[in-house]
Design a protein around this motif. Structure first.
Motif, mmCIF file in Angstrom:
data_model
loop_
_atom_site.group_PDB
_atom_site.id
_atom_site.type_symbol
_atom_site.label_atom_id
_atom_site.label_comp_id
_atom_site.label_asym_id
_atom_site.label_seq_id
_atom_site.Cartn_x
_atom_site.Cartn_y
_atom_site.Cartn_z
ATOM 1 N N PRO A 157 1.300 18.403 -6.306
ATOM 2 C CA PRO A 157 0.503 17.520 -7.172
ATOM 3 C C PRO A 157 0.093 16.215 -6.479
ATOM 4 N N ALA A 158 0.821 15.817 -5.439
ATOM 5 C CA ALA A 158 0.496 14.584 -4.716
ATOM 6 C C ALA A 158 -0.774 14.714 -3.886
ATOM 7 N N VAL A 159 -1.327 15.914 -3.795
ATOM 8 C CA VAL A 159 -2.521 16.123 -2.963
ATOM 9 C C VAL A 159 -3.667 15.199 -3.373
ATOM 10 N N THR A 160 -3.753 14.862 -4.639
ATOM 11 C CA THR A 160 -4.851 13.999 -5.097
ATOM 12 C C THR A 160 -4.633 12.536 -4.720
ATOM 13 N N ARG A 161 -3.450 12.194 -4.211
ATOM 14 C CA ARG A 161 -3.175 10.819 -3.766
ATOM 15 C C ARG A 161 -3.474 10.616 -2.287
ATOM 16 N N ILE A 162 -3.800 11.687 -1.575
ATOM 17 C CA ILE A 162 -4.093 11.569 -0.143
ATOM 18 C C ILE A 162 -5.342 10.717 0.036
ATOM 19 N N ARG A 163 -5.260 9.797 0.985
ATOM 20 C CA ARG A 163 -6.377 8.876 1.247
ATOM 21 C C ARG A 163 -6.830 8.975 2.694
ATOM 22 N N GLN A 164 -8.062 8.545 2.902
ATOM 23 C CA GLN A 164 -8.574 8.380 4.257
ATOM 24 C C GLN A 164 -8.418 6.913 4.621
ATOM 25 N N CYS A 165 -8.085 6.649 5.856
ATOM 26 C CA CYS A 165 -7.920 5.288 6.355
ATOM 27 C C CYS A 165 -9.177 4.467 6.045
ATOM 28 N N GLU A 166 -8.994 3.220 5.648
ATOM 29 C CA GLU A 166 -10.123 2.363 5.291
ATOM 30 C C GLU A 166 -10.770 1.657 6.487
ATOM 31 N N ALA A 167 -10.217 1.829 7.674
ATOM 32 C CA ALA A 167 -10.870 1.250 8.858
ATOM 33 C C ALA A 167 -12.207 1.956 9.056
ATOM 34 N N ASP A 168 -13.240 1.189 9.382
ATOM 35 C CA ASP A 168 -14.597 1.740 9.477
ATOM 36 C C ASP A 168 -14.728 2.911 10.437
ATOM 37 N N ASP A 169 -14.000 2.883 11.529
ATOM 38 C CA ASP A 169 -14.166 3.913 12.555
ATOM 39 C C ASP A 169 -13.042 4.943 12.563
ATOM 40 N N CYS A 170 -12.304 5.065 11.460
ATOM 41 C CA CYS A 170 -11.158 5.974 11.416
ATOM 42 C C CYS A 170 -11.339 7.020 10.325
ATOM 43 N N VAL A 171 -10.985 8.250 10.638
ATOM 44 C CA VAL A 171 -11.087 9.352 9.676
ATOM 45 C C VAL A 171 -9.718 9.954 9.342
ATOM 46 N N LEU A 172 -8.643 9.321 9.827
ATOM 47 C CA LEU A 172 -7.317 9.891 9.629
ATOM 48 C C LEU A 172 -6.881 9.802 8.165
ATOM 49 N N LEU A 173 -6.055 10.764 7.775
ATOM 50 C CA LEU A 173 -5.587 10.881 6.395
ATOM 51 C C LEU A 173 -4.115 10.511 6.307
ATOM 52 N N PHE A 174 -3.708 10.039 5.130
ATOM 53 C CA PHE A 174 -2.308 9.730 4.911
ATOM 54 C C PHE A 174 -1.972 9.885 3.437
ATOM 55 N N LEU A 175 -0.705 10.080 3.167
ATOM 56 C CA LEU A 175 -0.183 10.155 1.803
ATOM 57 C C LEU A 175 0.588 8.861 1.591
ATOM 58 N N PRO A 176 0.021 7.920 0.853
ATOM 59 C CA PRO A 176 0.658 6.604 0.752
ATOM 60 C C PRO A 176 1.963 6.646 -0.045
ATOM 61 N N ALA A 177 2.987 6.034 0.535
ATOM 62 C CA ALA A 177 4.250 5.866 -0.178
ATOM 63 C C ALA A 177 4.141 4.670 -1.114
ATOM 64 N N HIS A 178 3.240 3.757 -0.798
ATOM 65 C CA HIS A 178 3.003 2.570 -1.610
ATOM 66 C C HIS A 178 1.530 2.563 -2.018
ATOM 67 N N PRO A 179 1.217 2.264 -3.271
ATOM 68 C CA PRO A 179 -0.184 2.344 -3.729
ATOM 69 C C PRO A 179 -1.131 1.362 -3.049
ATOM 70 N N ARG A 180 -0.595 0.325 -2.391
ATOM 71 C CA ARG A 180 -1.476 -0.647 -1.742
ATOM 72 C C ARG A 180 -1.752 -0.308 -0.287
ATOM 73 N N ARG A 181 -1.193 0.767 0.224
ATOM 74 C CA ARG A 181 -1.435 1.139 1.625
ATOM 75 C C ARG A 181 -2.909 1.483 1.807
ATOM 76 N N ARG A 182 -3.522 0.927 2.856
ATOM 77 C CA ARG A 182 -4.954 1.109 3.065
ATOM 78 C C ARG A 182 -5.298 1.770 4.393
ATOM 79 N N TRP A 183 -4.368 1.727 5.354
ATOM 80 C CA TRP A 183 -4.670 2.204 6.693
ATOM 81 C C TRP A 183 -3.735 3.339 7.098
ATOM 82 N N CYS A 184 -4.203 4.164 8.016
ATOM 83 C CA CYS A 184 -3.380 5.253 8.521
ATOM 84 C C CYS A 184 -2.112 4.704 9.151
#
Length: 188
Positions: A140-167
């Motif tokens: 169910p956590a699959v919908t929480r996976i995010r892409q890094c917010e850095a402009d030139d980055c496409v890496l994905l992460f599953l944030p342990a904290h909701p405020r995490r923004r970068w890979c």
């Protein structure tokens, strides 16, 4: 591997997807694949055995196929959309090519079980990675996976904290903070 360093520590399927950053491919050769498996060996003992195996171009192609199918299926699933049936079928087929068996043994005091895959090393590797993808896609956590917010980055992460923004705070977070600082303090 190339000059880039693989991001590890996410679920295995995300670590696999993150071997394809915005530029290049961290799994371009069988040697790169073995190096990546060695990075994974601390968390996944199966990776150590597979890294020691003789892996060739066909094995690398099988890993690329699992990575591509996982990427497409995950892109759909993390946005709440149905993955394509052929992507799910391909991941299922990769798992069937090297079935997992719960192998029993006696350790001197009790019966133990170790999960082992049968088949050639490349099929075992693709099956192991496809199984990791299946586990992530069904979580169910699959919908929480995010892409890094850095402009030139496409890496994905599953944030342990909701405020995490970068890979990675050290990789992209620091670059973004330095760029912002430069913009605020650049000479006029």
């Amino acid at each position: 591997m190339s000059d880039l360093v693989a991001l590890t520590g996410e679920p295995l399927a995300l670590d696999l997807l993150n071997t394809r950053p915005a530029a290049g491919d961290l799994l371009a050769t069988a040697h790169d694949l073995r190096a990546w498996l060695e990075l994974q060996a601390e968390r996944f003992p199966e990776a150590r055995d597979l890294a020691a195996a003789e892996l060739g171009a066909a094995d690398l192609a099988a890993v690329h196929a699992v990575r591509d199918r996982t990427a497409r299926a995950l892109d759909h699933a993390r946005h709440g959309r149905r993955p394509q049936a052929d992507d799910l079928d391909a991941l299922n087929q990769a798992q069937r090519a090297a079935p997992a068996v719960a192998e029993l043994a006696w350790d001197g005091a009790a019966v133990t079980t170790t999960r082992r895959r049968t088949g050639p090393p490349g099929a075992r590797l693709a099956a192991w990675l496809a199984e990791a993808a299946a586990e992530l896609l069904a979580d169910p956590a699959v919908t929480r996976i995010r892409q890094c917010e850095a402009d030139d980055c496409v890496l994905l992460f599953l944030p342990a904290h909701p405020r995490r923004r970068w890979c990675s705070a050290a990789r992209c977070g620091n670059r973004v903070r330095v760029a912002r600082h430069y913009q605020r303090h650049k000479p006029a």
